[in-house]
Design an enzyme around this catalytic site. Structure first.
Site, mmCIF file in Angstrom:
data_model
loop_
_atom_site.group_PDB
_atom_site.id
_atom_site.type_symbol
_atom_site.label_atom_id
_atom_site.label_comp_id
_atom_site.label_asym_id
_atom_site.label_seq_id
_atom_site.Cartn_x
_atom_site.Cartn_y
_atom_site.Cartn_z
ATOM 1 N N GLY A 1 -68.061 70.640 7.205
ATOM 2 C CA GLY A 1 -69.319 69.924 7.422
ATOM 3 C C GLY A 1 -69.282 69.068 8.661
ATOM 4 O O GLY A 1 -68.328 69.143 9.440
ATOM 5 N N ASN A 2 -70.316 68.276 8.864
ATOM 6 C CA ASN A 2 -70.330 67.349 9.997
ATOM 7 C C ASN A 2 -70.978 66.029 9.591
ATOM 8 O O ASN A 2 -71.457 65.882 8.468
ATOM 9 C CB ASN A 2 -71.016 67.990 11.212
ATOM 10 C CG ASN A 2 -72.468 68.323 10.947
ATOM 11 O OD1 ASN A 2 -73.288 67.452 10.663
ATOM 12 N ND2 ASN A 2 -72.799 69.611 11.025
ATOM 13 N N ARG A 3 -70.990 65.075 10.501
ATOM 14 C CA ARG A 3 -71.387 63.708 10.162
ATOM 15 C C ARG A 3 -72.882 63.429 10.283
ATOM 16 O O ARG A 3 -73.294 62.283 10.224
ATOM 17 C CB ARG A 3 -70.631 62.708 11.041
ATOM 18 C CG ARG A 3 -69.149 62.661 10.777
ATOM 19 C CD ARG A 3 -68.522 61.488 11.514
ATOM 20 N NE ARG A 3 -67.071 61.568 11.529
ATOM 21 C CZ ARG A 3 -66.301 61.230 10.496
ATOM 22 N NH1 ARG A 3 -66.853 60.786 9.388
ATOM 23 N NH2 ARG A 3 -64.992 61.336 10.590
ATOM 24 N N SER A 4 -73.693 64.452 10.459
ATOM 25 C CA SER A 4 -75.130 64.194 10.563
ATOM 26 C C SER A 4 -75.666 63.592 9.264
ATOM 27 O O SER A 4 -75.340 64.060 8.175
ATOM 28 C CB SER A 4 -75.865 65.512 10.846
ATOM 29 O OG SER A 4 -77.258 65.314 10.728
#
Ligand code: C5P
Length: 240
Positions: A29-32
């Protein structure tokens, strides 16, 4: 009361991060946080638009004034966006789409081997660029006349080129009409409610003096309003 300058316009917004599955329980995943995309969807609805929000992983409540399509992976987001885009006058791609996904998704949870230090190696493959595909579909006539496409770019400057140089190159590569540029050098955008952007228009970016429209630092709601102001201006210029 809010100006109804998007009345009757059909607006598609993507928000949040994508989750790229590794096995039934794990993902990359990512930090958005999805804050900017959700703020854009809410602001468009308040200005009279009919809004479809394609939402990946978000940390904020989803507005009730819009039609929500939930997705997880980049491939799911692609399917949802490409299916919906031909019915929308404006497409704003605020989502943080993963550039890569695991090449294979295991059917069963990947397990460690007892009595061994071995660890798996995850091979990644490229995800399709959804924004580029939306622009290509428009070029092929699969879009309403005058469709406006907006992309986002989180850029850092380096010794050779400035944030704006990188952004101009990205705008040309993506082929969208407007690029919302975040300077993330200081690492201060993700998950926060305040942000500061530059709006770069494709029809002006080739001018030597073009530095875009600097939107002063403010809440993601304030920034969303500035983006819609620019989109409304673009809609009117494209139709005259
Ligand atoms: O290339 P980069 O990821 O910096 O581009 C960012 C813009 O492109 C954003 O508008 C993002 O939503 C979109 N994008 C996309 N599909 C990808 C990667 C990015 O639509 N696979």
């Amino acid at each position: 009361s809010t100006a109804q300058d998007l009345a009757g316009r059909r607006v598609l917004v993507t928000a949040g991060g994508t989750r790229e599955p590794l096995d039934p329980v794990r993902y990359l995943g990512n930090r958005s946080s999805g804050r900017q995309g959700v703020a854009l969807a809410e602001a468009a609805a308040a200005r009279g638009a009919r809004v479809t929000l394609v939402a990946g992983a978000v940390e904020v409540p989803l507005p009730e004034s819009v039609t929500v399509v939930r997705v997880e992976s980049a491939l799911q987001m692609r399917d949802a966006v490409l299916a919906a885009a031909p019915e929308h006058d404006v497409v704003v791609m605020a989502a943080a789409v993963a550039d890569f996904r695991p090449a294979a998704v295991a059917d069963h949870k990947i397990k460690k081997t007892e009595g061994s230090d071995e660890a798996p190696v995850v091979r990644l493959v490229r995800n399709p660029d959804i924004l580029v595909e939306v622009v290509e579909n428009r070029g092929a006539g699969r879009a309403p006349a005058g469709q406006v496409v907006v992309g986002f770019a989180a850029e850092t400057g380096d010794a050779d080129s400035s944030v704006l140089d990188h952004a101009r190159a990205k705008l040309a590569r993506k082929g969208c009409d407007l690029l919302v540029v975040n300077d993330v050098s200081a690492g201060k955008v993700f998950g926060r409610d305040d942000t500061e952007v530059v709006l770069l228009r494709a029809d002006r970016a080739d001018r030597a003096d073009s530095v875009g429209v600097a939107v002063p630092a403010g809440s993601k709601t304030k920034v969303a309003e500035a983006i819609w102001d620019e989109v409304v201006a673009l809609i009117h210029e494209l139709s005259t």
